[in-house]
Every structure is written in structure tokens, then in C-alpha cells.
Design an enzyme around this catalytic site. Sequence first.
Site, short mmCIF file in Angstrom:
data_model
loop_
_atom_site.label_atom_id
_atom_site.label_comp_id
_atom_site.label_asym_id
_atom_site.label_seq_id
_atom_site.Cartn_x
_atom_site.Cartn_y
_atom_site.Cartn_z
N LEU A 104 0.88 -1.17 0.00
CA LEU A 104 0.00 0.00 0.00
C LEU A 104 0.91 1.22 0.00
CD1 LEU A 104 -2.79 -0.80 2.66
CD2 LEU A 104 -3.01 -0.81 0.18
N ASP A 105 0.53 2.25 -0.74
CA ASP A 105 1.34 3.46 -0.80
C ASP A 105 1.50 4.08 0.58
OD1 ASP A 105 1.31 3.24 -3.55
OD2 ASP A 105 -0.41 4.58 -3.75
N TYR A 106 2.51 4.90 0.71
CA TYR A 106 2.78 5.67 1.94
C TYR A 106 1.50 6.38 2.41
CZ TYR A 106 5.33 9.06 4.84
OH TYR A 106 5.80 9.82 5.87
#
Length: 237
Positions: A104-106
Site C-alpha cells: 500500500l502506498d505511503y
Amino acid sequence: MEIRLQKYLADAGIASRRKAEELILAGKVTVNGKVVTELGTKIDDKKDTVFFQGKKVECKQELVYIMLHKPEGYVTTVKDQFHRPTVLDLISGINERIFPVGRLDYDTSGLLLLTNDGDVTYRLTHPKHHIEKVYEAKLFGTPDPTDLAKFRRGVIIDGIRTQPAKIEILEKGEKYSMVRIAIVEGRNRQVRKMCEAIRHPVAQLKRVATGKLELGDLPKGKYRHLTKSEINYLKKL
Ligand code: URA
């Protein structure tokens, strides 16, 4: 039992099966003292000795399956080159080496699985298995029926059309809308790029389900072990 070297490494919790392939190709793995770079190599787990980074690789660890509600502001890696907090900083008291399943992205929150079961990681992340990932997104503006149809057909991102995807509007506001999106691939920043392609960029993104596993009311930043029936579901995928 004869077993492919990359599966042996994955089962031992060294890395996901794909990452293990990279380690083999990079010449970082030895079998009975010899560097092996052939991906088809089979080993006998009773007779052969496998070393990675100077340490004997053994397949004895217990399998652990964890669901984390990832908050924004954490990277989904085991170590970050910029010293940002990682999702593993949120987990304590687990002795096994576990790895995030996919990414999952930052800035994305929501359901993230972590495990040392390389087989399950492989099945959940390999595109051929088409596991549906469901997201709730806050978008700038409200997509109109033409935008929705485009999204559902699949849009071109990075020069390649995505698979058809699902989108439904949950709430419309003046400036933003809330939508539920389901995709079966896991391309880099896929949901964000798909929403940009229909000119309704993402303001907030949260994953709420992976296949049949649901985030439910797990609080942000907390984690839990999967139930027996959730683990059985993953093993049968
Ligand atoms: N799609 C994105 O754009 N970001 C994520 O973190 C997951 C899916």
C-alpha cells in the site's frame, strides 16, 4: 521431499517466491556450498543444505498470518532507505520474519496482510489469480456516467490498459465524492492513476478488502491474527 529452491526459500520465510527468484538470480544462494543461479533447481529438503547470506536456511518456522490496519505515513517495506516508519514498526511480539503481502502506498491506509507463508503471498499477489482488492476512495469531484463507464472498461495507465474494474458512488458532495472501487491487478499506484485517468484524482484512499478478507472495524494502526477460517480460505485460493 524434492522442492524448487525458490519455494524452499519462500517457505523458510526468507522472501516472497518472486523476491526469492531475484535472490537466486543474483547469486546470493548456495546449495551444498555452490552458488546456484538456475531457477529450476530442485533440492531435497532432507539432504541438501541451503545458505543465504552466510546463514543456513531452515524451514521450521511456524506460519503466521496477520491483518494490519495500515495508517497513512508508513511505508510497506521491511526497511526504508529514507528511514521513514515502516509497517513492521507497528507490529511487536512476533518472532517469525514476516513480510507484507503486496504494497500500500505511503499515503494509503487500510488492510495489509503480513505473513511468512511464501505460498500464500505468491497466490495473493500473482496477477493470474485475479484476487479482488476493494478500496474506498475520496475523489475530487463526482465522476459522471461517462467517467464511470470508462473506468469500468479499464483505462490506459503507463501506456497499458488496465483490466476492467468496478466502481460505484457511495456519496456525492460539493467538492468531493466517496466511491467504492474493486480491481484485480496490483499495478503501481493503480487506483490513483486510474482515477487520474478519468480526471477525478484521489484525495484519500483506504483498502477495505482483499478477496474475502475484510478490514471490518479493526482500528487504524492495530493488527490481529487471522482466524482459522480466514487462513483456510487463503490456503485454498
Ligand atoms: N492503488 C493505489 O493507487 N495505491 C495503493 O496503495 C493501492 C492501490
